[in-house]
Every structure is written in C-alpha cells, then in structure tokens.
Design a protein around this motif. Structure first.
Motif, PDB file in Angstrom:
ATOM      1  N   SER A  41       0.719  -1.934  -0.102  1.00 22.52           N
ATOM      2  CA  SER A  41       0.051   0.120   0.520  1.00 22.52           C
ATOM      3  C   SER A  41       1.011   1.292  -0.076  1.00 22.52           C
ATOM      4  O   SER A  41       0.770   2.199  -0.941  1.00 22.52           O
ATOM      5  CB  SER A  41      -0.909   0.034   1.150  1.00 22.52           C
ATOM      6  OG  SER A  41      -2.341  -1.185   1.121  1.00 22.52           O
ATOM      7  N   SER A  63      -4.997  -5.451  -7.200  1.00 20.48           N
ATOM      8  CA  SER A  63      -6.707  -5.426  -6.772  1.00 20.48           C
ATOM      9  C   SER A  63      -7.358  -5.450  -5.686  1.00 20.48           C
ATOM     10  O   SER A  63      -7.390  -3.954  -5.639  1.00 20.48           O
ATOM     11  CB  SER A  63      -6.923  -5.996  -7.630  1.00 20.48           C
ATOM     12  OG  SER A  63      -6.919  -6.047  -8.727  1.00 20.48           O
ATOM     13  N   ARG A  64      -6.482  -5.847  -4.484  1.00 17.33           N
ATOM     14  CA  ARG A  64      -6.545  -5.986  -3.733  1.00 17.33           C
ATOM     15  C   ARG A  64      -6.322  -4.292  -2.521  1.00 17.33           C
ATOM     16  O   ARG A  64      -7.449  -4.050  -2.355  1.00 17.33           O
ATOM     17  CB  ARG A  64      -6.568  -7.079  -2.871  1.00 17.33           C
ATOM     18  CG  ARG A  64      -6.808  -7.289  -1.547  1.00 17.33           C
ATOM     19  CD  ARG A  64      -6.603  -8.280  -0.534  1.00 17.33           C
ATOM     20  NE  ARG A  64      -6.539 -10.033  -1.754  1.00 17.33           N
ATOM     21  CZ  ARG A  64      -5.387 -10.534  -1.428  1.00 17.33           C
ATOM     22  NH1 ARG A  64      -4.633 -10.162  -0.723  1.00 17.33           N
ATOM     23  NH2 ARG A  64      -5.230 -11.161  -2.709  1.00 17.33           N
ATOM     24  N   ARG A  65      -4.790  -4.629  -2.715  1.00 20.41           N
ATOM     25  CA  ARG A  65      -4.358  -3.349  -2.035  1.00 20.41           C
ATOM     26  C   ARG A  65      -5.233  -1.923  -2.710  1.00 20.41           C
ATOM     27  O   ARG A  65      -5.344  -1.082  -2.146  1.00 20.41           O
ATOM     28  CB  ARG A  65      -3.019  -2.623  -2.294  1.00 20.41           C
ATOM     29  CG  ARG A  65      -2.554  -4.382  -1.800  1.00 20.41           C
ATOM     30  CD  ARG A  65      -2.777  -4.364  -0.585  1.00 20.41           C
ATOM     31  NE  ARG A  65      -2.062  -5.224   0.072  1.00 20.41           N
ATOM     32  CZ  ARG A  65      -2.051  -6.078   0.754  1.00 20.41           C
ATOM     33  NH1 ARG A  65      -2.932  -6.765  -0.395  1.00 20.41           N
ATOM     34  NH2 ARG A  65      -0.815  -6.869   0.977  1.00 20.41           N
ATOM     35  N   LEU A  66      -4.980  -1.500  -3.747  1.00 20.49           N
ATOM     36  CA  LEU A  66      -6.437  -0.033  -4.333  1.00 20.49           C
ATOM     37  C   LEU A  66      -7.549  -0.238  -3.826  1.00 20.49           C
ATOM     38  O   LEU A  66      -8.096   0.736  -3.222  1.00 20.49           O
ATOM     39  CB  LEU A  66      -6.328  -0.991  -6.409  1.00 20.49           C
ATOM     40  CG  LEU A  66      -5.021  -0.593  -7.087  1.00 20.49           C
ATOM     41  CD1 LEU A  66      -5.414  -0.549  -7.945  1.00 20.49           C
ATOM     42  CD2 LEU A  66      -4.173   0.746  -6.939  1.00 20.49           C
ATOM     43  N   ARG A  67      -8.522  -1.698  -4.135  1.00 25.48           N
ATOM     44  CA  ARG A  67      -9.005  -1.632  -3.845  1.00 25.48           C
ATOM     45  C   ARG A  67      -9.320  -1.344  -2.305  1.00 25.48           C
ATOM     46  O   ARG A  67     -10.445  -0.419  -1.450  1.00 25.48           O
ATOM     47  CB  ARG A  67     -10.280  -2.679  -3.122  1.00 25.48           C
ATOM     48  CG  ARG A  67     -11.867  -3.057  -2.646  1.00 25.48           C
ATOM     49  CD  ARG A  67     -12.267  -4.512  -2.615  1.00 25.48           C
ATOM     50  NE  ARG A  67     -11.402  -4.658  -1.748  1.00 25.48           N
ATOM     51  CZ  ARG A  67     -10.136  -6.202  -1.361  1.00 25.48           C
ATOM     52  NH1 ARG A  67     -10.925  -7.293  -2.165  1.00 25.48           N
ATOM     53  NH2 ARG A  67     -10.076  -6.556   0.108  1.00 25.48           N
ATOM     54  N   ASP A  68      -8.908  -1.354  -1.789  1.00 24.05           N
ATOM     55  CA  ASP A  68      -8.887  -1.353   0.507  1.00 24.05           C
ATOM     56  C   ASP A  68      -7.920  -0.096   0.656  1.00 24.05           C
ATOM     57  O   ASP A  68      -8.717   1.200   1.503  1.00 24.05           O
ATOM     58  CB  ASP A  68      -7.906  -1.957   1.170  1.00 24.05           C
ATOM     59  CG  ASP A  68      -7.936  -3.694   1.140  1.00 24.05           C
ATOM     60  OD1 ASP A  68      -9.198  -3.212   1.202  1.00 24.05           O
ATOM     61  OD2 ASP A  68      -6.690  -4.042   1.620  1.00 24.05           O
ATOM     62  N   VAL A 106      -8.701   2.890  -1.520  1.00 27.65           N
ATOM     63  CA  VAL A 106     -10.401   3.975  -1.951  1.00 27.65           C
ATOM     64  C   VAL A 106     -10.858   3.693  -1.219  1.00 27.65           C
ATOM     65  O   VAL A 106     -11.199   4.515  -0.575  1.00 27.65           O
ATOM     66  CB  VAL A 106     -10.673   2.948  -3.244  1.00 27.65           C
ATOM     67  CG1 VAL A 106     -12.278   3.655  -3.222  1.00 27.65           C
ATOM     68  CG2 VAL A 106      -9.887   3.164  -4.702  1.00 27.65           C
ATOM     69  N   GLN A 107     -10.938   1.970  -0.388  1.00 28.79           N
ATOM     70  CA  GLN A 107     -11.983   2.724   0.738  1.00 28.79           C
ATOM     71  C   GLN A 107     -11.102   3.477   2.164  1.00 28.79           C
ATOM     72  O   GLN A 107     -12.287   3.758   2.761  1.00 28.79           O
ATOM     73  CB  GLN A 107     -12.946   1.165   1.299  1.00 28.79           C
ATOM     74  CG  GLN A 107     -13.032  -0.063   0.020  1.00 28.79           C
ATOM     75  CD  GLN A 107     -12.981  -1.432   0.854  1.00 28.79           C
ATOM     76  OE1 GLN A 107     -12.441  -2.084   1.718  1.00 28.79           O
ATOM     77  NE2 GLN A 107     -14.222  -2.320   0.195  1.00 28.79           N
ATOM     78  N   ARG A 165     -11.481   6.130  -7.406  1.00 29.67           N
ATOM     79  CA  ARG A 165     -10.793   5.145  -8.003  1.00 29.67           C
ATOM     80  C   ARG A 165     -11.836   6.200  -9.005  1.00 29.67           C
ATOM     81  O   ARG A 165     -13.582   6.947  -9.084  1.00 29.67           O
ATOM     82  CB  ARG A 165     -11.264   3.787  -8.240  1.00 29.67           C
ATOM     83  CG  ARG A 165     -11.646   2.975  -9.458  1.00 29.67           C
ATOM     84  CD  ARG A 165     -12.889   1.424  -8.734  1.00 29.67           C
ATOM     85  NE  ARG A 165     -13.033   0.816  -9.840  1.00 29.67           N
ATOM     86  CZ  ARG A 165     -14.412   0.153  -9.830  1.00 29.67           C
ATOM     87  NH1 ARG A 165     -14.007  -0.402  -8.712  1.00 29.67           N
ATOM     88  NH2 ARG A 165     -14.196  -0.658 -10.690  1.00 29.67           N
ATOM     89  N   TYR A 178     -10.381   1.708 -14.970  1.00 32.41           N
ATOM     90  CA  TYR A 178     -10.432   3.368 -14.085  1.00 32.41           C
ATOM     91  C   TYR A 178      -8.954   3.368 -13.982  1.00 32.41           C
ATOM     92  O   TYR A 178      -7.807   2.201 -14.146  1.00 32.41           O
ATOM     93  CB  TYR A 178     -11.183   2.605 -12.359  1.00 32.41           C
ATOM     94  CG  TYR A 178     -12.183   2.070 -12.871  1.00 32.41           C
ATOM     95  CD1 TYR A 178     -13.449   2.981 -12.521  1.00 32.41           C
ATOM     96  CD2 TYR A 178     -12.638   0.385 -13.049  1.00 32.41           C
ATOM     97  CE1 TYR A 178     -14.449   2.393 -13.213  1.00 32.41           C
ATOM     98  CE2 TYR A 178     -14.215   0.720 -13.179  1.00 32.41           C
ATOM     99  CZ  TYR A 178     -15.252   1.773 -13.016  1.00 32.41           C
ATOM    100  OH  TYR A 178     -16.797   1.064 -13.230  1.00 32.41           O
ATOM    101  N   TYR A 187      -6.988   5.710 -10.335  1.00 34.37           N
ATOM    102  CA  TYR A 187      -6.837   5.308  -9.127  1.00 34.37           C
ATOM    103  C   TYR A 187      -5.824   7.430  -8.833  1.00 34.37           C
ATOM    104  O   TYR A 187      -4.548   7.175  -9.604  1.00 34.37           O
ATOM    105  CB  TYR A 187      -6.328   4.569  -8.602  1.00 34.37           C
ATOM    106  CG  TYR A 187      -6.497   3.502  -8.371  1.00 34.37           C
ATOM    107  CD1 TYR A 187      -7.706   2.994  -7.320  1.00 34.37           C
ATOM    108  CD2 TYR A 187      -6.754   2.475  -9.717  1.00 34.37           C
ATOM    109  CE1 TYR A 187      -8.825   1.783  -8.101  1.00 34.37           C
ATOM    110  CE2 TYR A 187      -7.257   1.429  -9.891  1.00 34.37           C
ATOM    111  CZ  TYR A 187      -8.890   0.797  -9.393  1.00 34.37           C
ATOM    112  OH  TYR A 187      -8.898   0.016  -9.442  1.00 34.37           O
TER     113      TYR A 187
END
Length: 168
Positions: A25, A54-59, A61-62, A68, A78, A80
């Motif tokens: 991250s 994918s997982r780290r980008l999602r985290d 963003v959250q 995104r 998308y 980032y």
C-alpha cells in the motif's frame, strides 16, 4: 491468516497503519505521488501480482486515500488518483525515504529529495509550524489528547514513564 485490525484503537499511529501500513500500500501511494494512475502502470512499476494490486487498490479506495475514476468506457477501465487524505500522506513517505537512506543504504542514497530551484539535496526535518522550532525528543513530548479514553491515557503515561527512565 488475517492480521489483527487496529481500527478500534485510539492510537493515531495504529489507525494510520490500519489504512496504509502494509508495504504494498505504501509503495502504491509512493507511485501515485509520481503520477502513476492506471492499473497496468502500477503492475509494471511495482512488479506486483494483479490480484494483490486489486486488493490493495480496493483497500486504499475504501480507506479514502485514493479515488477510483473511470477513464475508458469500452472496456470499462479505471484510474486511481490521490484524494486530499492521500496527498497528506506525502510527509510520511518522505520521512520513510530519509530514514531508509540514512540507515539502510550503505552504498549511499539511490533517491534524494532536492530543491527544484537549486538542485541541492534537502535534509528533511520535522518542525513545529507555529514556532519554526525543530521537533526534538528533549523539547517535545507525546501526551494524551482531549478525546483520549482512559486506556489511551494509561498507555501514554506508561510509555512516558519508560521514556523518562531511559533519560536517566
């Protein structure tokens, strides 16, 4: 194995680690500061597996550090971009870079922060913006803030007692 969440801790260090404390991250955020925005560019720069990215980008963003945004309709793609909260992470990365250069680069620094006007390397320091004074262990201390709960106050006092013992 899932790691323990620091979300419920009042400590700002723990809360910050909860959102950006994993190595991937931090490297994604570093690359975002360089202007990297697209998934494939992160993969190329970092050499990271796409599923992990994918997982780290999602985290991120959250957590509110990245936003995104679509940049292509067909196929749907998308990019980032750093949010204000994400941009506020820059001093953390710069401090980590300076620390890494100072302690873990026996061959010398491979990346430097420089003054764009003079081209000279910058020596990073933390200062109190109100006084301009450099933050030092002798002059400054960590104390419980006004919204600290009892456990946090006990922990801060416990740590400060150990710090005082080290000074003697």
């Amino acid at each position: 194995m899932q790691r323990k969440s620091f979300e419920s801790m009042q400590c700002p260090v723990a809360r910050g680690l909860e959102r950006a404390g994993d190595g991937w991250s931090m490297l994604i955020l570093r690359d975002a500061f360089y202007g990297i925005r697209r998934f494939d560019d992160f993969v190329q720069s970092l050499g990271i597996a796409p599923n992990i990215l994918s997982r780290r980008l999602r985290d991120l963003v959250q957590a509110g550090l990245l936003q995104r945004r679509p940049y292509c309709a067909r196929p749907k793609r998308y990019e980032y971009v750093l949010t204000e909260q994400g941009r506020d992470f820059r001093p953390v990365l710069l401090a980590l870079m300076a620390w890494g250069n100072r302690h873990f680069a026996p061959e010398g620094p491979s990346i430097l922060l420089t003054d764009t006007t003079t081209g000279e390397p910058v020596e990073l320091a933390q200062v109190d913006l109100r006084t301009g004074e450099r933050i030092t262990r002798g002059r400054h201390s960590i104390v419980a803030g006004p919204s600290a709960d009892e456990r946090t106050r006990i922990n801060v006092d416990f740590r400060n007692a150990h710090l005082a013992a080290d000074r003697h």
